[in-house]
Enzyme design. Structure first.
Site, PDB file in Angstrom:
ATOM      1  N   ARG A  13       0.844  -1.184   0.000  1.00  0.00           N
ATOM      2  CA  ARG A  13       0.000   0.000   0.000  1.00  0.00           C
ATOM      3  C   ARG A  13       0.884   1.240   0.000  1.00  0.00           C
ATOM      4  NH1 ARG A  13      -1.886   0.829   4.374  1.00  0.00           N
ATOM      5  NH2 ARG A  13      -1.223  -0.959   5.587  1.00  0.00           N
ATOM      6  N   TYR A  24      -1.458  -3.473  -7.033  1.00  0.00           N
ATOM      7  CA  TYR A  24      -1.207  -4.314  -5.864  1.00  0.00           C
ATOM      8  C   TYR A  24      -2.307  -4.260  -4.807  1.00  0.00           C
ATOM      9  CZ  TYR A  24       1.554  -7.026  -2.645  1.00  0.00           C
ATOM     10  OH  TYR A  24       1.987  -8.033  -1.845  1.00  0.00           O
ATOM     11  N   GLY A  25      -2.664  -5.408  -4.312  1.00  0.00           N
ATOM     12  CA  GLY A  25      -3.467  -5.594  -3.101  1.00  0.00           C
ATOM     13  C   GLY A  25      -4.401  -4.455  -2.747  1.00  0.00           C
ATOM     14  N   LYS A  71      -9.513  -2.546   1.570  1.00  0.00           N
ATOM     15  CA  LYS A  71      -9.196  -1.393   2.423  1.00  0.00           C
ATOM     16  C   LYS A  71      -9.992  -0.151   2.016  1.00  0.00           C
ATOM     17  CE  LYS A  71      -5.945  -3.769   4.506  1.00  0.00           C
ATOM     18  NZ  LYS A  71      -6.212  -4.386   5.821  1.00  0.00           N
ATOM     19  N   HIS A 124     -10.484  -2.551  11.465  1.00  0.00           N
ATOM     20  CA  HIS A 124      -9.382  -3.400  10.991  1.00  0.00           C
ATOM     21  C   HIS A 124      -9.141  -4.508  12.026  1.00  0.00           C
ATOM     22  CE1 HIS A 124      -4.919  -3.416   9.466  1.00  0.00           C
ATOM     23  NE2 HIS A 124      -5.647  -4.276   8.803  1.00  0.00           N
ATOM     24  N   SER A 160      -1.183  -3.577  10.437  1.00  0.00           N
ATOM     25  CA  SER A 160      -0.786  -4.479   9.359  1.00  0.00           C
ATOM     26  C   SER A 160       0.498  -5.226   9.707  1.00  0.00           C
ATOM     27  CB  SER A 160      -0.564  -3.681   8.076  1.00  0.00           C
ATOM     28  OG  SER A 160      -1.793  -3.168   7.650  1.00  0.00           O
ATOM     29  N   CYS A 171       1.036  -7.422  11.966  1.00  0.00           N
ATOM     30  CA  CYS A 171       1.275  -7.604  13.404  1.00  0.00           C
ATOM     31  C   CYS A 171       0.532  -8.816  13.958  1.00  0.00           C
ATOM     32  CB  CYS A 171       0.890  -6.347  14.164  1.00  0.00           C
ATOM     33  SG  CYS A 171       2.033  -4.997  13.855  1.00  0.00           S
ATOM     34  N   GLY A 172       0.041  -9.689  13.097  1.00  0.00           N
ATOM     35  CA  GLY A 172      -0.425 -10.975  13.590  1.00  0.00           C
ATOM     36  C   GLY A 172      -1.916 -11.236  13.573  1.00  0.00           C
ATOM     37  N   THR A 199      -3.926 -12.294  10.973  1.00  0.00           N
ATOM     38  CA  THR A 199      -4.229 -13.540  10.269  1.00  0.00           C
ATOM     39  C   THR A 199      -3.739 -14.733  11.090  1.00  0.00           C
ATOM     40  OG1 THR A 199      -4.182 -12.420   8.139  1.00  0.00           O
ATOM     41  CG2 THR A 199      -3.877 -14.812   8.113  1.00  0.00           C
ATOM     42  N   ASP A 224      -9.186  -9.924   8.959  1.00  0.00           N
ATOM     43  CA  ASP A 224      -8.664  -8.578   8.652  1.00  0.00           C
ATOM     44  C   ASP A 224      -9.670  -7.454   8.904  1.00  0.00           C
ATOM     45  OD1 ASP A 224      -6.293  -7.177   7.605  1.00  0.00           O
ATOM     46  OD2 ASP A 224      -7.610  -6.578   5.961  1.00  0.00           O
ATOM     47  N   SER A 266       5.068 -10.179   0.653  1.00  0.00           N
ATOM     48  CA  SER A 266       4.442 -11.107  -0.299  1.00  0.00           C
ATOM     49  C   SER A 266       3.194 -11.708   0.341  1.00  0.00           C
ATOM     50  CB  SER A 266       5.424 -12.192  -0.717  1.00  0.00           C
ATOM     51  OG  SER A 266       5.962 -12.854   0.410  1.00  0.00           O
ATOM     52  N   ARG A 267       2.235 -12.087  -0.497  1.00  0.00           N
ATOM     53  CA  ARG A 267       0.910 -12.457   0.023  1.00  0.00           C
ATOM     54  C   ARG A 267       0.371 -13.718  -0.632  1.00  0.00           C
ATOM     55  NH1 ARG A 267      -1.541  -8.717   4.035  1.00  0.00           N
ATOM     56  NH2 ARG A 267       0.119  -7.188   4.237  1.00  0.00           N
ATOM     57  N   ARG A 289       3.097  -4.056  18.017  1.00  0.00           N
ATOM     58  CA  ARG A 289       4.427  -4.645  18.072  1.00  0.00           C
ATOM     59  C   ARG A 289       5.307  -3.715  18.894  1.00  0.00           C
ATOM     60  NH1 ARG A 289       7.140  -8.052  14.054  1.00  0.00           N
ATOM     61  NH2 ARG A 289       5.290  -8.676  12.919  1.00  0.00           N
ATOM     62  N   GLY A 340       0.369 -20.171  18.681  1.00  0.00           N
ATOM     63  CA  GLY A 340      -0.594 -21.015  19.398  1.00  0.00           C
ATOM     64  C   GLY A 340      -0.584 -20.790  20.900  1.00  0.00           C
ATOM     65  N   GLU A 341       0.554 -20.363  21.433  1.00  0.00           N
ATOM     66  CA  GLU A 341       0.643 -20.120  22.878  1.00  0.00           C
ATOM     67  C   GLU A 341      -0.177 -18.890  23.278  1.00  0.00           C
ATOM     68  OE1 GLU A 341       1.863 -22.464  24.447  1.00  0.00           O
ATOM     69  OE2 GLU A 341       3.304 -23.440  23.095  1.00  0.00           O
TER      70      GLU A 341
HETATM   71  P1  GTP Z   1      -2.312  -7.525   7.498  1.00  0.00           P
HETATM   72  O1  GTP Z   1      -2.891  -8.685   6.757  1.00  0.00           O
HETATM   73  O2  GTP Z   1      -1.303  -6.747   6.720  1.00  0.00           O
HETATM   74  O3  GTP Z   1      -3.339  -6.600   8.090  1.00  0.00           O
HETATM   75  O4  GTP Z   1      -1.407  -8.163   8.715  1.00  0.00           O
HETATM   76  P2  GTP Z   1      -1.780  -9.205   9.861  1.00  0.00           P
HETATM   77  O5  GTP Z   1      -2.091  -8.430  11.095  1.00  0.00           O
HETATM   78  O6  GTP Z   1      -2.772 -10.190   9.399  1.00  0.00           O
HETATM   79  O7  GTP Z   1      -0.375  -9.960  10.150  1.00  0.00           O
HETATM   80  P3  GTP Z   1       0.024 -11.511  10.075  1.00  0.00           P
HETATM   81  O8  GTP Z   1      -0.837 -12.395  10.924  1.00  0.00           O
HETATM   82  O9  GTP Z   1       0.121 -11.897   8.655  1.00  0.00           O
HETATM   83  O10 GTP Z   1       1.473 -11.534  10.766  1.00  0.00           O
HETATM   84  C1  GTP Z   1       2.566 -10.877  10.200  1.00  0.00           C
HETATM   85  C2  GTP Z   1       3.851 -11.268  10.858  1.00  0.00           C
HETATM   86  O11 GTP Z   1       3.765 -11.293  12.291  1.00  0.00           O
HETATM   87  C3  GTP Z   1       4.342 -12.647  10.432  1.00  0.00           C
HETATM   88  O12 GTP Z   1       5.680 -12.498  10.024  1.00  0.00           O
HETATM   89  C4  GTP Z   1       4.243 -13.486  11.674  1.00  0.00           C
HETATM   90  O13 GTP Z   1       5.275 -14.428  11.726  1.00  0.00           O
HETATM   91  C5  GTP Z   1       4.357 -12.478  12.822  1.00  0.00           C
HETATM   92  N1  GTP Z   1       3.587 -12.943  13.992  1.00  0.00           N
HETATM   93  C6  GTP Z   1       2.257 -13.219  13.997  1.00  0.00           C
HETATM   94  N2  GTP Z   1       1.861 -13.629  15.233  1.00  0.00           N
HETATM   95  C7  GTP Z   1       2.969 -13.594  16.022  1.00  0.00           C
HETATM   96  C8  GTP Z   1       3.214 -13.900  17.419  1.00  0.00           C
HETATM   97  O14 GTP Z   1       2.322 -14.293  18.162  1.00  0.00           O
HETATM   98  N3  GTP Z   1       4.502 -13.741  17.887  1.00  0.00           N
HETATM   99  C9  GTP Z   1       5.516 -13.317  17.062  1.00  0.00           C
HETATM  100  N4  GTP Z   1       6.720 -13.177  17.578  1.00  0.00           N
HETATM  101  N5  GTP Z   1       5.320 -13.035  15.746  1.00  0.00           N
HETATM  102  C10 GTP Z   1       4.068 -13.159  15.230  1.00  0.00           C
HETATM  103 MN    MN Z   2      -3.648 -10.489   7.496  1.00  0.00          MN
HETATM  104 MN    MN Z   3      -4.931  -5.551   7.097  1.00  0.00          MN
END
Ligand code: GTP
Ligand code: MN
Ligand code: MN
Length: 617
Positions: A90, A230-231, A239, A259, A281, A283-284, A286, A306, A398-399, A430, A526-527
């Site tokens: 983006r 792109y996306g 978005k 979001h 985005s 930050c985890g 998905t 998302d 990459s997606r 983060r 998972g933890e």
């Molecule tokens: P958008 O789709 O751009 O909105 O992002 P998103 O929030 O869905 O992020 P996504 O789940 O794809 O995670 C992106 C990155 O965060 C990846 O590189 C993961 O490895 C890392 N990540 C996700 N969950 C964790 C976690 O619990 N701990 C750590 N250390 N890294 C994580």
């Molecule tokens: Mn995502």
């Molecule tokens: Mn997003």
């Protein structure tokens, strides 16, 4: 020459497609004609959303060099696309909210006068589809059976967009018919890669334009996008519509477009709760939405990864739906070791990968997909790659684009047009320091304050420097379609209107805190189910915690860490609430709040003062 005289004749083929339009919805047909006259495509295709159409377009994209068809052994019926190296994320500095006044867009958005912007972009759009096909994609965000279906029509000159939109939204004939029958309102979403072809000119695999504009007109609910394929820049249902335009709609109509992922959690006794979580985005979201709980007897099912639309029902209860039909997930870091649920969904096939690396056996790889690293790859830019290359094989942003129906841990309720009751909202970012693993807000207002001051270190999901702390209110910084001060007030107003007892409880998490030696204090993935368990039990009233100035935080005995390899030191680092760290945080918060001037709701100023006082104590 006047504008009009430049924009008349269509090719015979385009003229015929308009005369034979599969709808008699005059407003739509007229808009298509107007855009065709402006952009001058060779031909027009009304997307029907069928499998045959998808296969045909994918075949054309293979012929054009945009798609590589993968071998069926790992990802059947799947393709890899490789974008222009300047079109990988983006583009926030090229994203505009063109409200009638600058104040309407607020301090967090780029603003231009809408009339001026339309003039600028009309010049760019003029003739921009020459030599190309114009596709008309009727789509709906959320269920077509919703009480008030949210329609859109995207006009695009990219077949990659058509294929991706078919995965990410409900598109095609059914939508067009229902929309036309009632002359329903639809968002006009115009997209062009901005790369006209002269007579006989050969196309490139990823056409785009160095000059990019991603523009939302919130009052008229229109989207104009130019220059990127792109996306989030090009799949305009995501978005641009489901967040930027929808947030403006939601403000006016009394709901929320956020979001957020949506997750169903079931405890060992069989009771289910629904939570949503807003993380910036990459930050985890998905990963959290597809979590495999690490603790026995607990079950997680995904509803969304998302975007969440939250409405209030006749009993004043918040209910949430995921308006999307697919996943557009970050590939790197999503792999068999960390996210087998996502991997199984992708392995069902029917996936479009963008900017991952190609393996020698006709499949794809990205960092984190497997623990084992292939000896040879073709990287996302088409170069030979070995583990010694010293650069990532896949682009960090990459997606994978995969139908949500392929997620085997998808909750059945995903398909319910009325959504599910929402019990908790989780904010997270983060942060290496300061923000504890989890806390429970003291009140709706306190939770809103935490959302407003949410901070995160930047990632590759948007262009720009990586690793810088920036404020990202409710993880919506790039997506609030109007004045952010009004958006904060909207959150507070909803709390007032429906009453704290009806609002979801608010939590704040941080999976990314570091220990003194720099490692992650918390294992994550998972933890994180252990944190979810604490939240669940707090909602049930059965979990304890310690009152701190950032809210209730689990003591080290309140969190279930049975069977987890974590040192006392790591756990302490993860849960620590330090007055010293928060004192250092305060100037950043103050600076951030100051950007809203007199648009800052007084309740948030009060929350800031309470925080400042309690840090000093
Ligand atoms: P958008 O789709 O751009 O909105 O992002 P998103 O929030 O869905 O992020 P996504 O789940 O794809 O995670 C992106 C990155 O965060 C990846 O590189 C993961 O490895 C890392 N990540 C996700 N969950 C964790 C976690 O619990 N701990 C750590 N250390 N890294 C994580
Ligand atoms: Mn995502
Ligand atoms: Mn997003």
């Amino acid at each position: 020459m006047t504008d009009i005289s430049m924009a008349t004749a269509l090719t015979a083929e385009a003229e015929q497609s308009i005369n034979n339009a599969p709808t008699n919805y005059t407003e739509l047909v007229q808009w298509v004609r107007e855009i065709a006259e402006l952009t001058q495509p060779d031909r027009i295709v009304w997307a029907d959303g069928s499998q045959e159409e998808y296969d045909r377009l994918a075949g054309e994209l293979v012929d054009a060099g945009t798609f590589v068809r993968l071998s069926d052994h790992e990802f059947p019926n799947s393709y890899a696309a490789f974008s222009d190296p300047d079109d990988v994320a983006r583009v926030e500095e090229r994203t505009f909210i063109c409200s009638q006044t600058a104040e309407g867009a607020g301090p967090t958005n780029n603003w231009r006068d809408p009339a001026e912007m339309k003039q600028t972009m009309t010049k760019l759009y003029r003739g921009c589809m020459r030599g190309r096909t114009m596709y008309v994609i009727p789509f709906v965000m959320g269920s077509l059976d919703a009480k008030d279906p949210k329609y859109g029509v995207e006009i695009t000159d990219s077949a990659y967009v058509v294929c991706s939109m078919r995965i990410m939204a409900t598109i095609g004939t059914d939508v067009l018919e229902k929309m036309s029958k009632t002359n329903a309102f639809f968002v006009k979403a115009l997209h062009s890669v901005g790369a006209p072809l002269a007579e006989g000119q050969e196309d490139v695999p990823w056409p785009c334009n160095l000059e990019k504009y991603i523009v939302q007109f919130p009052e008229t609910r229109e989207i104009w996008s130019f220059g990127s394929g792109y996306g989030g820049n090009a799949l305009l249902g995501k978005k641009c519509y489901a967040l930027r335009i929808a947030s403006a709609l939601a403000h006016d109509e009394g709901w929320m477009a956020e979001h957020m992922l949506v997750l169903k959690v079931t405890n060992p006794a069989g009771k289910s709760r629904y939570v949503s979580a807003a993380f910036p985005s990459a930050c985890g979201k998905t990963n959290f939405a597809m979590m495999e709980p690490a603790i026995d007897g607990w079950k997680a099912e995904m509803i969304g990864d998302d975007i969440a639309w939250i409405r209030f029902d006749e009993n004043n209860k918040a209910r949430v739906v995921n308006p999307e039909a697919g996943l557009f997930g970050v590939a790197p870091g999503t792999g068999w070791p960390t996210n087998p649920n996502a991997m199984r969904a992708i392995a069902e096939g029917n996936t479009i990968f963008t900017n991952v690396a190609l393996t020698d056996d006709g499949s794809v790889w990205w960092e984190g997909k497997t623990d084992e690293v292939p000896e040879h790859l073709i990287d996302w830019q088409g170069n030979d790659w070995t583990p010694e290359s010293g650069r990532p094989a896949a682009h960090p942003n990459s997606r994978f684009c995969t139908p949500i129906s392929q997620v085997d841990m998808l909750a059945e309720e995903y398909y319910a047009p009325e959504g599910v009751p929402l019990d908790a909202i989780i904010f997270g970012g983060r942060r290496k320091t300061t923000v504890p693993l989890v806390s429970e807000a003291k009140s709706w207002e306190h939770g809103v304050f935490q959302g407003v001051t949410l901070s995160s270190e930047t990632t590759a999901a948007a262009k720009g420097a990586v690793g810088v702390v920036r404020r990202d209110p409710m993880a919506m910084l790039p997506f609030i379609g109007y004045n952010a001060g009004d958006y904060f007030q909207h959150w507070l107003d909803l709390g007032q209107k429906y009453g704290a007892e009806n609002m979801p409880k608010i939590y704040y998490v941080n999976w990314f805190r570091r220990t003194a030696d720099g490692g992650f204090a918390w294992p994550g993935f998972g933890e994180n189910s252990r944190v979810v368990k604490w939240i669940f039990d707090r909602l049930e009233g059965t979990a304890e915690g310690e009152e701190t100035f950032v809210g209730t935080v689990p003591g080290k005995d309140d969190l279930d860490v049975s069977g987890l390899e974590i040192s006392d030191e790591e756990l302490k680092a993860a849960l620590n609430v330090s007055a010293g760290e928060w004192a250092q945080e305060l100037p950043g918060i103050d600076q951030w709040l100051a950007t809203f001037g007199d648009k800052l709701p007084p309740a948030l100023k009060d929350q800031r003062d309470i925080l400042a006082r309690s840090i000093q104590q």
